[in-house]
Design a protein around this motif. Sequence first.
Motif, PDB file in Angstrom:
ATOM      1  N   THR A 196      61.234  -9.599 -54.813  1.00  0.00           N
ATOM      2  CA  THR A 196      60.294  -8.979 -55.399  1.00  0.00           C
ATOM      3  C   THR A 196      60.770  -9.016 -56.641  1.00  0.00           C
ATOM      4  N   ALA A 197      61.580 -10.183 -57.270  1.00  0.00           N
ATOM      5  CA  ALA A 197      61.686 -10.313 -58.902  1.00  0.00           C
ATOM      6  C   ALA A 197      60.255 -11.087 -58.968  1.00  0.00           C
ATOM      7  N   THR A 198      60.538 -12.457 -58.517  1.00  0.00           N
ATOM      8  CA  THR A 198      59.294 -13.273 -57.742  1.00  0.00           C
ATOM      9  C   THR A 198      57.569 -12.398 -58.154  1.00  0.00           C
ATOM     10  N   GLN A 199      57.691 -11.247 -57.260  1.00  0.00           N
ATOM     11  CA  GLN A 199      56.468 -10.628 -57.367  1.00  0.00           C
ATOM     12  C   GLN A 199      56.341  -9.758 -58.280  1.00  0.00           C
ATOM     13  N   LEU A 200      57.532  -8.892 -59.145  1.00  0.00           N
ATOM     14  CA  LEU A 200      56.895  -8.133 -59.810  1.00  0.00           C
ATOM     15  C   LEU A 200      56.876  -8.449 -61.158  1.00  0.00           C
ATOM     16  N   ALA A 250      54.978  -9.012 -64.684  1.00  0.00           N
ATOM     17  CA  ALA A 250      55.926  -8.035 -66.365  1.00  0.00           C
ATOM     18  C   ALA A 250      55.008  -7.798 -67.370  1.00  0.00           C
ATOM     19  N   GLU A 251      53.761  -7.689 -66.961  1.00  0.00           N
ATOM     20  CA  GLU A 251      52.344  -6.956 -67.906  1.00  0.00           C
ATOM     21  C   GLU A 251      52.348  -5.958 -67.560  1.00  0.00           C
ATOM     22  N   GLN A 252      52.224  -5.864 -65.944  1.00  0.00           N
ATOM     23  CA  GLN A 252      51.551  -4.818 -64.884  1.00  0.00           C
ATOM     24  C   GLN A 252      52.943  -3.540 -65.078  1.00  0.00           C
ATOM     25  N   LEU A 253      54.070  -4.500 -65.089  1.00  0.00           N
ATOM     26  CA  LEU A 253      55.443  -3.584 -65.311  1.00  0.00           C
ATOM     27  C   LEU A 253      55.175  -2.572 -66.982  1.00  0.00           C
ATOM     28  N   ALA A 254      54.950  -3.517 -67.616  1.00  0.00           N
ATOM     29  CA  ALA A 254      55.380  -3.421 -69.309  1.00  0.00           C
ATOM     30  C   ALA A 254      53.524  -2.363 -69.430  1.00  0.00           C
ATOM     31  N   GLY A 255      52.679  -1.894 -68.418  1.00  0.00           N
ATOM     32  CA  GLY A 255      51.647  -0.969 -68.245  1.00  0.00           C
ATOM     33  C   GLY A 255      51.822   0.606 -68.124  1.00  0.00           C
ATOM     34  N   ALA A 256      53.127   0.540 -66.571  1.00  0.00           N
ATOM     35  CA  ALA A 256      53.669   1.738 -66.821  1.00  0.00           C
ATOM     36  C   ALA A 256      54.283   2.018 -67.007  1.00  0.00           C
ATOM     37  N   VAL A 257      54.934   1.683 -67.876  1.00  0.00           N
ATOM     38  CA  VAL A 257      55.940   1.748 -68.530  1.00  0.00           C
ATOM     39  C   VAL A 257      55.116   2.727 -69.697  1.00  0.00           C
ATOM     40  N   ALA A 258      54.424   1.322 -70.481  1.00  0.00           N
ATOM     41  CA  ALA A 258      53.832   2.203 -71.702  1.00  0.00           C
ATOM     42  C   ALA A 258      53.173   3.270 -71.323  1.00  0.00           C
ATOM     43  N   ALA A 259      52.386   4.141 -70.083  1.00  0.00           N
ATOM     44  CA  ALA A 259      51.655   5.425 -69.639  1.00  0.00           C
ATOM     45  C   ALA A 259      52.677   6.142 -69.044  1.00  0.00           C
ATOM     46  N   ILE A 260      53.819   6.290 -68.729  1.00  0.00           N
ATOM     47  CA  ILE A 260      54.632   7.139 -68.262  1.00  0.00           C
ATOM     48  C   ILE A 260      55.526   7.740 -69.256  1.00  0.00           C
ATOM     49  N   VAL A 312      49.297  -2.228 -61.053  1.00  0.00           N
ATOM     50  CA  VAL A 312      49.921  -2.434 -59.625  1.00  0.00           C
ATOM     51  C   VAL A 312      51.688  -3.319 -59.441  1.00  0.00           C
ATOM     52  N   LEU A 313      52.841  -2.568 -58.815  1.00  0.00           N
ATOM     53  CA  LEU A 313      53.806  -3.319 -59.118  1.00  0.00           C
ATOM     54  C   LEU A 313      54.693  -3.466 -57.687  1.00  0.00           C
ATOM     55  N   VAL A 314      54.494  -4.698 -57.502  1.00  0.00           N
ATOM     56  CA  VAL A 314      54.427  -5.093 -55.391  1.00  0.00           C
ATOM     57  C   VAL A 314      56.481  -5.426 -55.222  1.00  0.00           C
ATOM     58  N   SER A 315      56.158  -4.791 -54.621  1.00  0.00           N
ATOM     59  CA  SER A 315      57.822  -4.814 -53.923  1.00  0.00           C
ATOM     60  C   SER A 315      57.505  -5.809 -52.380  1.00  0.00           C
ATOM     61  N   ALA A 316      58.864  -6.394 -52.210  1.00  0.00           N
ATOM     62  CA  ALA A 316      58.896  -7.640 -51.456  1.00  0.00           C
ATOM     63  C   ALA A 316      59.227  -7.369 -49.756  1.00  0.00           C
ATOM     64  N   GLY A 317      59.443  -6.077 -49.168  1.00  0.00           N
ATOM     65  CA  GLY A 317      60.390  -5.312 -48.304  1.00  0.00           C
ATOM     66  C   GLY A 317      60.277  -6.813 -47.127  1.00  0.00           C
ATOM     67  N   GLN A 371      61.232  -1.515 -52.774  1.00  0.00           N
ATOM     68  CA  GLN A 371      60.480  -0.440 -53.796  1.00  0.00           C
ATOM     69  C   GLN A 371      61.804  -0.079 -54.567  1.00  0.00           C
ATOM     70  N   LEU A 372      63.525   0.811 -54.211  1.00  0.00           N
ATOM     71  CA  LEU A 372      63.973   0.746 -55.419  1.00  0.00           C
ATOM     72  C   LEU A 372      64.243   0.191 -56.186  1.00  0.00           C
ATOM     73  N   VAL A 373      64.661  -1.741 -55.676  1.00  0.00           N
ATOM     74  CA  VAL A 373      64.477  -3.023 -56.730  1.00  0.00           C
ATOM     75  C   VAL A 373      63.488  -2.381 -57.812  1.00  0.00           C
ATOM     76  N   VAL A 374      62.158  -1.704 -57.198  1.00  0.00           N
ATOM     77  CA  VAL A 374      60.953  -1.440 -58.611  1.00  0.00           C
ATOM     78  C   VAL A 374      61.121  -0.154 -59.324  1.00  0.00           C
ATOM     79  N   VAL A 375      61.948   0.783 -58.779  1.00  0.00           N
ATOM     80  CA  VAL A 375      61.652   2.348 -59.586  1.00  0.00           C
ATOM     81  C   VAL A 375      63.108   1.269 -60.152  1.00  0.00           C
TER      82      VAL A 375
END
Length: 309
Positions: free
Chosen positions: A138-142, A144-154, A252-257, A273-277
């Motif tokens: 999951t760390a390799t798939q997440l 950083a730019e997508q995560l930063a965009g989601a954080v900014a929106a929240i 899009v925040l990608v998990s890897a289960g 998913q909890l790692v992404v959360v």
Amino acid sequence: MHEEHAVTTPRPERVGPGIATAAGDTTDALTATVRGLLPSLTPAAARIASLIVEDPAQVARSTISELSALAGTSESSIVRTARALGFAGYPELRLALAASAARQAPRSTLTSGITPDDSVAEVVAKLVHTESQAVLETATQLDAEQLAGAVAAICGGGQLHIAGVGASGLVAQDLQQKLARIGRPCHAHGDSQSALTSAVLLGEGDVFLAVSHSGESRDVLAPLRRAAAQGATTVVITNHPLSTAARLADHVLVSAGRETTFRPGAMASRISQLVVVDCLFVCVAQRTFDTSSRALRVTHEALEIDRKG
């Protein structure tokens, strides 16, 4: 016989980053990415992708003619699949797979599925190994730019609604509880009707976050579409970056289960998913440090008083 196209061309920014950074990572980012794309591939491309996931070293050693025979598909489908994965062609994919295979530790029995004959100790060992791999992948798939965009929106201050059904609903509730502890009001919906009636009331500046392992759940897609139509920012946590939900989302925040014999999608998705959360929550708390730290202190003190009383 005419063979269908290997794969629907993905949005490069959604698939490319994980693959592009794979060569510099110690975890198996490339095969993790391919595994996540499998459900979105046509039968021809899926056969190629399955061989990549099962034994990247063998594919790396194979010429295009040899892989064509192994996968039972055409050479042109192999080329199309390689390009869809972000490579110029099959030679470049082979090089990346060779590098990926060289970084991997020798295969062990822990990578196989749980069998009816496994002892309790073997079940524990296999589960722990699989969960650990899910976290690393999951760390390799997440992105950083997508995560930063989601954080900014929240952190924007508008309404925040989170939707997820079944096991994904538990993940949605976990995120809602975490954000509530730092003073970020939000609502978690575990059914489609509740999510839909909230989605239609959203607008610009609001956020609708959907959690779906497959990215194809109708219970999530309907409110996601409505939220997007209303002008809200949409975020999706999913295991499949080419899914319908991913294509609808702004971020899009990608998990890897991983799925195994006794771990269907609902179980395999939860840890990743909890790692992404957790990443999302910590980044939001970091960005709103003053208010978040105060909220955490106050809520902790309230719980301590309640526990002692």
